[in-house]
Design a protein around this motif. Structure first.
Motif: not given
Length: 266
Positions: A89-104, A200-207, A210-214
């Motif tokens: 194993v040469d590379i470990l890339h930790n990308n997971v994260g949650v804010s609003l979708a996790g109830g933050d 980042a964008v679609d989660t905020r639009a749902r929460t 608003k429209s995605r464009a906004e």
């Protein structure tokens, strides 16, 4: 082929529902394009498999792996699978994260359940993934760990759990760097700024109903560089540099990928 014959684990290689390309998927595709064999890890196996299929179209090598990153035994199994499959194993890339979708939420509104969930996903997962990969990397006398934090660390951000956990990730990465330098292991952290990704964008639009464009327009207006958000590819290209030999003397670094937002503190 800057990662030729290397083995990479990308945690969070699927993506949230929505338009565009997430940071994790873009990174998995980029690593594979540059020659790495990639274990695409996600709690949503179907989404991880989509990433694998995209890699396969370009003759890359990748396998999907399902894991709940809040459970240490599943992270251990993830690392063991990559090691058994490809021998290192040469590379470990930790990308997971949650804010609003996790109830933050802001401090007066946050619940204990939401805080614990965000902490487990954002911070605990990063720590225990590193715990299980380090013995392999130490034995190899080489390895790269890349953690994805957020510009929320150094700019104003209202939601408690995300800011606190992503800040802790920076300190943890620095600790990884200085405690493992003697083994030839490098650890660095990326701070993405305002990105045009589904999370980042679609989660905020749902929460916020608003429209995605906004949401796009509002976020674009806050970016100093060209008044345009970055994309998952910007994070992926930064990760590629940090994973490659071009960054062989770089460890313990916090790298903003934010279109100039890092010079506007507070």
């Amino acid at each position: 082929m800057r990662l030729k014959d290397r083995v990479a684990i990308v945690v969070g290689a699927g993506q949230s529902p929505g338009e565009g390309m997430g940071n994790g998927r873009a990174t998995a595709l980029t690593f594979a394009r540059e020659g790495a064999k990639v274990l695409c890890v996600d709690h949503n196996l179907a989404s991880a498999q989509e990433t694998v299929e995209m890699i396969g179209v370009n003759q890359g090598t990748a396998v999907a792996f399902k894991a709940d990153v809040t459970k240490g035994d599943e992270l251990e199994a993830m690392v063991a699978d990559a090691h058994a499959r490809w021998g290192r194993v040469d590379i470990l890339h930790n990308n997971v994260g949650v804010s609003l979708a996790g109830g933050d939420a802001e401090l007066l509104d946050i619940t204990e359940e939401a805080f614990d969930r965000c902490t487990a996903i954002n911070l605990k997962s990063c720590i225990f993934a590193a715990k299980h990969v380090l013995p392999i990397m130490r034995a190899q006398q080489s390895g790269v760990i890349i953690n994805i934090s957020s510009m929320a660390v150094i700019t104003t951000y209202p939601y408690v759990a995300y800011k606190a956990t992503k800040s802790a990730m920076v300190s943890f990465t620095e600790q990884l760097a200085y405690q493992n330098a003697q083994y030839g292991i490098r650890a660095n952290v990326i701070l993405p700024g305002l990105m045009n990704t589904p999370m980042a964008v679609d989660t905020r639009a749902r929460t916020f109903k608003k429209s995605r464009a906004e949401v796009e327009a509002e976020r674009d207006s806050k970016v100093p560089l060209r008044k345009k958000m970055g994309t998952g590819w910007d994070v992926a290209n930064a990760a590629l540099f940090l994973a490659s030999d071009e960054a062989s003397f770089i460890t313990g670094v916090t790298l903003p990928v934010a279109g100039g937002a890092s010079v506007r503190r507070g």
